[in-house]
Enzyme design. Structure first.
Site, mmCIF file in Angstrom:
data_model
loop_
_atom_site.group_PDB
_atom_site.id
_atom_site.type_symbol
_atom_site.label_atom_id
_atom_site.label_comp_id
_atom_site.label_asym_id
_atom_site.label_seq_id
_atom_site.Cartn_x
_atom_site.Cartn_y
_atom_site.Cartn_z
ATOM 1 C CG ASP A 282 -2.214 0.816 0.935
ATOM 2 O OD1 ASP A 282 -2.186 1.667 0.019
ATOM 3 O OD2 ASP A 282 -3.222 0.644 1.645
HETATM 4 C C1 BGC Z 1 -5.086 3.119 0.297
HETATM 5 C C2 BGC Z 1 -5.296 2.093 -0.792
HETATM 6 C C3 BGC Z 1 -5.128 2.718 -2.153
HETATM 7 C C4 BGC Z 1 -3.778 3.389 -2.215
HETATM 8 C C5 BGC Z 1 -3.466 4.020 -3.556
HETATM 9 C C6 BGC Z 1 -3.846 3.960 0.079
HETATM 10 O O1 BGC Z 1 -3.791 5.037 0.941
HETATM 11 O O2 BGC Z 1 -5.021 2.461 1.527
HETATM 12 O O3 BGC Z 1 -6.558 1.516 -0.662
HETATM 13 O O4 BGC Z 1 -5.280 1.741 -3.141
HETATM 14 O O5 BGC Z 1 -3.728 4.403 -1.230
HETATM 15 O O6 BGC Z 1 -4.173 5.168 -3.768
#
Ligand code: BGC
Length: 757
Positions: A286
């Site tokens: 993530d």
């Molecule tokens: C979130 C994810 C997301 C990623 C990319 C993160 O902060 O937890 O769900 O896919 O950002 O934007």
């Protein structure tokens, strides 16, 4: 001590899920990738593991710098947040024309509930209990996303969650493992289609692996500490279902699990995911999760780079720590280069499977963008999805549906709102394309007798507004005072036959980093409702929100309550149709609505305890100040018609490993409108080697009935449906007594007994 834990864990893994056989690799792909890798320098291999953000959106610190230059230097494997054919073509051309080996880029994006045509938020979609519909919305989203240059979506989010304080409950399918697993499969199938041979599919990314929905106290990014039994029985199966459905990629989560952050958790990402489940795709972290391992306190930059790669992550989202540290780790002989090779191979395989080596511009087509994005079919699907997601929570004296021609006051800050309709995580969705409820009503009923009053601001808590507005909330306080707004609303209600009041959460109060300790309606909204209640007029409360709310006063005092979530681009039209009865609401809650935050976690599949509630006995499991029961239980949702259930009939009352029983029930539409009912099936294992939940969902069926019409439906139950992790963590069923329940919600059921030999 350490050893015995290691043994316990490995036994658990061995039993936890039947190991899925590793899928045979495509020999052509293996040869292609091996040949390519034989030409790659270590820097080029590490470059493939780098996943920076470039483009439009951010969900954390903006760290990705100089991305265009890095692409040209071969230091990027994929990017996210860039879309449109022109923008994607430009970046892909850098990779194809400027780098030595011409390795195409992946283009990822958070397509969560639609790309440009926005469907209801996932929690709303899950309330439809309509798996073909959910699959179609993912299919439509993939069609649009791929037409806009993307080949990878960061969805589905399959985190089971039982804590509505957590803002991200809006992004998932609710509290139930069985329903969540069906939704996970449907979404993967929708995104990835039948194969990657066509250019209208995208890779799914199952997130957030794992257990992110169980963060302590509902506070985002917080720790998770969970027993193995609960993990394997309740929280992991949805990810497994998505993997089994063929999800090409997985995202590791922000949270720690029993002391080890998921992004550094080799047991999770390698032993469970790959060895036990047979996942052979790619894992991305993530956003900045590798960098955050330092904050978790498990190492310095060099150590966390090694931990994250060796754990089983292949791509580093935004941290650029792989880029910075991996080569040095190999040079200094602190890490085996095979980890880099393995991760690089998985990234290249993903590109190969997508067909990007054959055609790097496969997903770049202005023509498709023109015809596929927000076309009539997608908008129609968005309307259908919005209608089917709504849940009628209360409807006293049939105040709904509204009667055409009557004087109706539409009140509330969300009547004319567009921004909130598409909710949070609305990707590339343009809220200006969402039609407000008011505009939909004017369009549908041009010669109407409707009045409008704003009634209140969506929020008037300045401290909260100051937190939300920098993130696109656009909350502007009205120039009128709160009392003036209320007075106008009261005067409109007084002149009307009924007041329909649109309230809820500003969309930024839900989603990532939007935990709330108080999940009631904002105080200024409740003040408006209380003033309207005093008029004595019937009041319909229409809610837009991204989580279960605590609504005890509203339930006691409103005449009707319609939960519409954030319904997406077509929410306005859909809400108008539901309010006037053109669509009879059929949604059922996929997550329990508590009476009070003090009951959290609250979920229907609870255990009995040794002292189940008995109001007459002091020493039983209950609260002094509120009932144990939720306000609205899992599986609950009303219709404008009524349904009656016959007694449940079983064709046999004893089954064994070789036989199944059939349970039948007759449902009758006892009201005056045609309508759809979701018939729910639950079981309870009365005695187990470990305690079993009071009810577990095992199936459901939808039945559409004309007034007066009856249909008999049947469910089959076999021992496979009754399996769980026994005292030895063996996944099996146990002979003994069971109860089977069929009904309209988890709390309103008819039951029958059966035995398993
Ligand atoms: C979130 C994810 C997301 C990623 C990319 C993160 O902060 O937890 O769900 O896919 O950002 O934007």
């Amino acid at each position: 001590m350490k050893l015995s834990k290691a043994i316990a864990v490995s036994c658990l893994v061995a039993f936890a899920f039947t190991a899925t056989a590793q899928k045979p690799h495509d020999p052509k792909m293996d040869a292609y990738v091996s040949n390519l890798m034989s030409k790659m320098t270590i820097d080029e291999k590490i470059g493939q593991l780098n996943l920076p953000a470039i483009g439009f959106d951010i969900t954390g610190p903006v760290l990705s710098q100089g991305v265009e230059e890095k692409i040209q230097q071969g230091l990027v494997g994929g990017v996210f947040n860039t879309y449109t054919p022109a923008a994607v073509r430009k970046l892909q051309a850098y990779a194809i024309t400027k780098t030595r080996l011409k390795i195409p880029l992946l283009f990822g994006y958070d397509v969560i509930h639609g790309h440009k045509t926005i469907f209801p938020i996932p929690l709303g979609l899950s309330s439809s209990w309509d798996l073909p519909l959910i699959e179609q919305t993912a299919r439509a989203a993939a069609d649009e996303a791929s037409a806009d240059g993307l080949n990878w979506v960061f969805s589905p989010m399959v985190d089971i969650t039982r804590d509505p304080r957590w803002g991200r409950v809006s992004e998932g399918g609710g509290e139930d493992t069985w329903l969540g697993s069906q939704i996970a499969k449907a979404m993967v199938k929708g995104y990835q289609g039948k194969s990657f041979d066509t250019n209208d599919v995208v890779m799914a990314c199952v997130k957030h692996f794992a257990l992110y929905g169980a963060v302590e106290a509902g506070r985002d990014y917080n720790v998770v500490d969970m027993s193995d039994r609960r993990m394997f029985e309740t929280y992991l199966p949805t990810y497994k279902a998505a993997v089994d459905a063929g999800a090409a990629t997985v995202m590791s989560s922000f949270n720690e699990i029993n002391g080890v952050p998921a992004a550094a958790n080799r047991w999770l990402l390698t032993d469970v995911l790959r060895k036990q489940w047979g996942f052979d795709g790619m894992v991305a972290t993530d956003y900045t999760a590798i960098m955050e391992l330092m904050q978790h306190g498990v190492g310095n930059e060099e150590q966390v780079a090694k931990l994250a790669l060796e754990a089983g992550n292949d791509m580093d989202m935004v941290s650029e720590i792989f880029l910075k540290r991996l080569k040095q780790l190999v040079d200094e002989k602190k890490m085996n280069v095979s980890y880099i090779d393995q991760a690089c191979r998985r990234v290249l395989e993903a590109k190969y499977k997508l067909g990007l080596f054959a055609n790097p511009y496969k997903f770049v087509s202005e023509q498709r963008a023109k015809t596929q994005i927000m076309n009539a079919d997608k908008l129609q699907l968005a309307k259908e999805a919005a209608e089917k997601s709504m849940v009628l929570l209360k409807n006293q004296n049939n105040v709904l549906p509204l009667k055409q021609g009557s004087n109706i006051a539409f009140i509330g800050p969300l009547v004319k709102d567009q921004r909130d309709l598409i909710g949070n995580w609305s990707g590339a969705g343009d809220w200006k394309k969402a039609i407000s409820v008011w505009d939909a009503l004017q369009k549908q009923y041009p010669s109407n007798t409707f009045t409008y009053a704003k009634g209140c601001n969506i929020l008037d808590n300045q401290a909260l507004i100051d937190k939300l507005n920098p993130h696109d909330a656009q909350i502007v306080l009205d120039s009128k005072t709160p009392q003036q707004l209320i007075d106008e609303a009261v005067s409109a209600a007084n002149k009307a036959n009924v007041a329909v009041v649109f309230l809820g959460e500003a969309f930024g109060m839900t989603g990532e980093a939007a935990s709330r300790s108080d999940i009631s309606l904002p105080a200024n909204q409740v003040a408006l409702l209380k003033a309207l209640k005093a008029t004595g007029k019937p009041i319909v409360l229409v809610l837009m929100n991204g989580r279960p709310l605590t609504l005890p006063w509203e339930d006691a005092n409103m005449d009707a309550i319609l939960e519409t979530w954030y319904g997406g681009t077509k929410a306005g039209d859909a809400i108008a149709d539901v309010l006037f009865g053109k669509y009879n609401p059929s949604g059922k809650l996929s997550m329990t609505f508590p009476r009070s935050v003090g009951q959290i976690p609250i979920y229907y599949s609870a255990k009995n305890t040794g002292r189940p509630i008995d109001e007459q006995q002091k020493y039983t499991s209950k609260y002094l100040d509120i009932p144990n029961t939720p306000l609205y239980p899992f599986g609950y949702g009303l219709s404008y018609t009524t349904f009656s259930y016959s007694a449940v009939k079983l064709d046999k009352t004893t089954i064994n490993a070789d036989s199944k029983l059939t349970a039948t029930v007759t449902i009758t539409n006892t009201g005056k409108m045609a309508g759809q009912e979701t018939v729910e099936l639950y079981v309870r294992d009365m005695i187990g080697s470990v305690t079993r939940p009071l009810k577990e969902l095992k199936g459901f069926q939808k039945v559409f009935l004309q007034p007066g019409e009856s249909k008999t439906i049947s469910f089959n139950i076999g021992t496979d449906d009754l399996k769980f992790y026994d005292i030895n963590m063996k996944y099996t069923y146990e002979p003994g007594d069971f109860k089977l329940f069929i009904g309209t919600s988890s709390q309103d059921v008819k039951e029958a007994d059966f035995k398993v030999e």
